[in-house]
Scaffold this motif. Structure first.
Motif, PDB file in Angstrom:
ATOM      1  N   ALA A  23      -5.121   3.439 -11.663  1.00  0.00           N
ATOM      2  CA  ALA A  23      -4.527   4.761 -11.435  1.00  0.00           C
ATOM      3  C   ALA A  23      -3.317   4.667 -10.514  1.00  0.00           C
ATOM      4  O   ALA A  23      -2.294   5.327 -10.745  1.00  0.00           O
ATOM      5  CB  ALA A  23      -5.573   5.702 -10.848  1.00  0.00           C
ATOM      6  N   ALA A  24      -3.422   3.835  -9.474  1.00  0.00           N
ATOM      7  CA  ALA A  24      -2.288   3.657  -8.561  1.00  0.00           C
ATOM      8  C   ALA A  24      -1.093   3.049  -9.288  1.00  0.00           C
ATOM      9  O   ALA A  24       0.061   3.450  -9.074  1.00  0.00           O
ATOM     10  CB  ALA A  24      -2.700   2.786  -7.383  1.00  0.00           C
ATOM     11  N   GLY A  25      -1.375   2.085 -10.175  1.00  0.00           N
ATOM     12  CA  GLY A  25      -0.293   1.462 -10.938  1.00  0.00           C
ATOM     13  C   GLY A  25       0.380   2.435 -11.891  1.00  0.00           C
ATOM     14  O   GLY A  25       1.610   2.480 -11.988  1.00  0.00           O
ATOM     15  N   TYR A  26      -0.424   3.247 -12.590  1.00  0.00           N
ATOM     16  CA  TYR A  26       0.146   4.233 -13.512  1.00  0.00           C
ATOM     17  C   TYR A  26       0.961   5.286 -12.758  1.00  0.00           C
ATOM     18  O   TYR A  26       2.014   5.733 -13.225  1.00  0.00           O
ATOM     19  CB  TYR A  26      -0.957   4.906 -14.317  1.00  0.00           C
ATOM     20  N   ASP A  27       0.462   5.685 -11.588  1.00  0.00           N
ATOM     21  CA  ASP A  27       1.188   6.672 -10.794  1.00  0.00           C
ATOM     22  C   ASP A  27       2.524   6.115 -10.324  1.00  0.00           C
ATOM     23  O   ASP A  27       3.547   6.799 -10.374  1.00  0.00           O
ATOM     24  CB  ASP A  27       0.342   7.092  -9.588  1.00  0.00           C
ATOM     25  N   ARG A  28       2.514   4.866  -9.892  1.00  0.00           N
ATOM     26  CA  ARG A  28       3.773   4.232  -9.474  1.00  0.00           C
ATOM     27  C   ARG A  28       4.746   4.145 -10.643  1.00  0.00           C
ATOM     28  O   ARG A  28       5.939   4.449 -10.496  1.00  0.00           O
ATOM     29  CB  ARG A  28       3.497   2.844  -8.926  1.00  0.00           C
ATOM     30  N   GLN A  29       4.247   3.759 -11.814  1.00  0.00           N
ATOM     31  CA  GLN A  29       5.121   3.634 -12.979  1.00  0.00           C
ATOM     32  C   GLN A  29       5.703   4.982 -13.376  1.00  0.00           C
ATOM     33  O   GLN A  29       6.889   5.084 -13.710  1.00  0.00           O
ATOM     34  CB  GLN A  29       4.333   3.036 -14.152  1.00  0.00           C
ATOM     35  N   ALA A  30       4.890   6.046 -13.337  1.00  0.00           N
ATOM     36  CA  ALA A  30       5.389   7.383 -13.666  1.00  0.00           C
ATOM     37  C   ALA A  30       6.447   7.842 -12.675  1.00  0.00           C
ATOM     38  O   ALA A  30       7.455   8.446 -13.057  1.00  0.00           O
ATOM     39  CB  ALA A  30       4.230   8.379 -13.700  1.00  0.00           C
ATOM     40  N   THR A  31       6.220   7.536 -11.391  1.00  0.00           N
ATOM     41  CA  THR A  31       7.203   7.914 -10.370  1.00  0.00           C
ATOM     42  C   THR A  31       8.507   7.156 -10.568  1.00  0.00           C
ATOM     43  O   THR A  31       9.605   7.732 -10.480  1.00  0.00           O
ATOM     44  CB  THR A  31       6.633   7.638  -8.965  1.00  0.00           C
ATOM     45  N   GLN A  32       8.403   5.866 -10.824  1.00  0.00           N
ATOM     46  CA  GLN A  32       9.610   5.072 -11.073  1.00  0.00           C
ATOM     47  C   GLN A  32      10.367   5.600 -12.296  1.00  0.00           C
ATOM     48  O   GLN A  32      11.605   5.649 -12.304  1.00  0.00           O
ATOM     49  CB  GLN A  32       9.240   3.605 -11.290  1.00  0.00           C
ATOM     50  N   THR A  33       9.622   5.989 -13.318  1.00  0.00           N
ATOM     51  CA  THR A  33      10.264   6.495 -14.534  1.00  0.00           C
ATOM     52  C   THR A  33      11.006   7.794 -14.265  1.00  0.00           C
ATOM     53  O   THR A  33      12.109   8.019 -14.780  1.00  0.00           O
ATOM     54  CB  THR A  33       9.220   6.716 -15.642  1.00  0.00           C
ATOM     55  N   MET A  34      10.409   8.670 -13.451  1.00  0.00           N
ATOM     56  CA  MET A  34      11.090   9.922 -13.114  1.00  0.00           C
ATOM     57  C   MET A  34      12.370   9.651 -12.320  1.00  0.00           C
ATOM     58  O   MET A  34      13.406  10.282 -12.546  1.00  0.00           O
ATOM     59  CB  MET A  34      10.154  10.823 -12.316  1.00  0.00           C
ATOM     60  N   TYR A  35      12.310   8.691 -11.399  1.00  0.00           N
ATOM     61  CA  TYR A  35      13.521   8.338 -10.654  1.00  0.00           C
ATOM     62  C   TYR A  35      14.583   7.755 -11.590  1.00  0.00           C
ATOM     63  O   TYR A  35      15.783   8.022 -11.423  1.00  0.00           O
ATOM     64  CB  TYR A  35      13.195   7.332  -9.547  1.00  0.00           C
ATOM     65  N   LEU A  36      14.155   6.968 -12.574  1.00  0.00           N
ATOM     66  CA  LEU A  36      15.107   6.403 -13.526  1.00  0.00           C
ATOM     67  C   LEU A  36      15.736   7.506 -14.374  1.00  0.00           C
ATOM     68  O   LEU A  36      16.930   7.457 -14.680  1.00  0.00           O
ATOM     69  CB  LEU A  36      14.415   5.377 -14.418  1.00  0.00           C
ATOM     70  N   ALA A  37      14.941   8.523 -14.743  1.00  0.00           N
ATOM     71  CA  ALA A  37      15.482   9.653 -15.502  1.00  0.00           C
ATOM     72  C   ALA A  37      16.515  10.411 -14.664  1.00  0.00           C
ATOM     73  O   ALA A  37      17.571  10.818 -15.164  1.00  0.00           O
ATOM     74  CB  ALA A  37      14.358  10.588 -15.937  1.00  0.00           C
ATOM     75  N   SER A  38      16.207  10.614 -13.383  1.00  0.00           N
ATOM     76  CA  SER A  38      17.169  11.273 -12.489  1.00  0.00           C
ATOM     77  C   SER A  38      18.442  10.438 -12.341  1.00  0.00           C
ATOM     78  O   SER A  38      19.560  10.975 -12.350  1.00  0.00           O
ATOM     79  CB  SER A  38      16.521  11.494 -11.118  1.00  0.00           C
ATOM     80  N   TYR A  39      18.269   9.138 -12.237  1.00  0.00           N
ATOM     81  CA  TYR A  39      19.399   8.205 -12.164  1.00  0.00           C
ATOM     82  C   TYR A  39      20.264   8.317 -13.415  1.00  0.00           C
ATOM     83  O   TYR A  39      21.495   8.392 -13.349  1.00  0.00           O
ATOM     84  CB  TYR A  39      18.826   6.806 -12.000  1.00  0.00           C
ATOM     85  N   ALA A  40      19.607   8.373 -14.575  1.00  0.00           N
ATOM     86  CA  ALA A  40      20.334   8.503 -15.833  1.00  0.00           C
ATOM     87  C   ALA A  40      21.089   9.826 -15.902  1.00  0.00           C
ATOM     88  O   ALA A  40      22.220   9.890 -16.409  1.00  0.00           O
ATOM     89  CB  ALA A  40      19.362   8.391 -17.012  1.00  0.00           C
ATOM     90  N   GLY A  41      20.472  10.896 -15.402  1.00  0.00           N
ATOM     91  CA  GLY A  41      21.153  12.186 -15.386  1.00  0.00           C
ATOM     92  C   GLY A  41      22.414  12.162 -14.537  1.00  0.00           C
ATOM     93  O   GLY A  41      23.449  12.728 -14.922  1.00  0.00           O
ATOM     94  N   ARG A  42      22.335  11.497 -13.406  1.00  0.00           N
ATOM     95  CA  ARG A  42      23.529  11.378 -12.556  1.00  0.00           C
ATOM     96  C   ARG A  42      24.614  10.544 -13.232  1.00  0.00           C
ATOM     97  O   ARG A  42      25.806  10.861 -13.157  1.00  0.00           O
ATOM     98  CB  ARG A  42      23.145  10.753 -11.205  1.00  0.00           C
ATOM     99  N   ILE A  43      24.183   9.464 -13.894  1.00  0.00           N
ATOM    100  CA  ILE A  43      25.155   8.629 -14.612  1.00  0.00           C
ATOM    101  C   ILE A  43      25.830   9.433 -15.717  1.00  0.00           C
ATOM    102  O   ILE A  43      27.047   9.361 -15.921  1.00  0.00           O
ATOM    103  CB  ILE A  43      24.459   7.386 -15.194  1.00  0.00           C
ATOM    104  N   GLY A  44      25.038  10.227 -16.444  1.00  0.00           N
ATOM    105  CA  GLY A  44      25.608  11.050 -17.503  1.00  0.00           C
ATOM    106  C   GLY A  44      26.615  12.053 -16.972  1.00  0.00           C
ATOM    107  O   GLY A  44      27.663  12.293 -17.594  1.00  0.00           O
ATOM    108  N   THR A  45      26.317  12.634 -15.815  1.00  0.00           N
ATOM    109  CA  THR A  45      27.244  13.589 -15.200  1.00  0.00           C
ATOM    110  C   THR A  45      28.552  12.912 -14.808  1.00  0.00           C
ATOM    111  O   THR A  45      29.642  13.453 -15.015  1.00  0.00           O
ATOM    112  CB  THR A  45      26.591  14.231 -13.961  1.00  0.00           C
TER     113      THR A  45
END
Length: 213
Positions: A23-45
């Protein structure tokens, strides 16, 4: 009976510990993925702001098939559905060309944990697993936005005006064998991954002072 009871308690404790670690690993992966999505949004902007006219023209050509409007039917039969997709590999190539010492994401190595953490260990086939990330940016729905104060609202097609674009950023993190690092810009074969996480964010980006239609 006592031995059987103690054995059951031990098995339960070991199983619970294993589930907590997962569960800790999945939570970390989901959090990292959300940060990557935010990163991608900034790059797109940033990409939109750098060459807005280029991306608006590509978007309006409607030559891409985007997930967000895959089921949209055009008002006129055969008319293009405005959309443009920008992949992480395209941005990474541009960054590498202009800034040779920079990368979008650093992959882990034996001595460097990279951007997403150290290797995850080995599978039964002794292949080292590593976290691999990818993102895709959709540009949709380019419309003239509400005019600002002192804007030309007389209908002059050559006047500068603001354009609002819908930006959707998808991010994916997955564990892949180091011998089969991702070469696909998005969503490689799921059979090659031991686990994947997908997140998305959406934003409306306003491009100021765009001339023409």
């Amino acid at each position: 009976m006592v031995i059987a009871l103690l054995t059951a308690i031990g098995i339960l404790a070991a199983r619970t510990s294993s589930l907590v670690d997962s569960a800790a690993g999945y939570d970390r992966q989901a959090t990292q993925t959300m940060y990557l999505a935010s990163y991608a949004g900034r790059i797109g902007t940033v990409e939109l702001g750098a060459t807005p006219r280029t991306y608006l023209d590509l978007l309006r050509q409607g030559k891409e098939a985007c997930p967000s409007n895959a089921n949209v039917q055009p008002i006129t039969t055969g008319a293009p559905i405005p959309c443009y997709k920008l992949f992480m590999s395209e941005v990474a190539s541009r960054v590498a060309t202009n800034f040779s010492s920079h990368t979008i994401l650093d992959n882990p190595t034996a001595v460097d944990p990279g951007s997403l953490g150290p290797p995850l260990g080995q599978t039964p086939s002794t292949t080292v697993q590593m976290m691999n990330g990818a993102f895709m940016i959709e540009l949709l729905e380019a419309y003239n936005s509400d005019p600002k104060a002192k804007s030309d609202v007389g209908g002059n097609p050559n006047a500068a005006h603001d354009v609002q674009v819908t930006l959707t950023a998808f991010a994916q993190l997955r564990a892949l064998p180091s011998t089969g690092a991702n070469t696909d810009p998005w969503c490689s074969d799921t059979s090659a991954s031991t686990g994947a996480s997908v997140q998305a964010i959406r934003a409306h980006v306003t491009l100021p002072n765009i001339f023409g239609q």
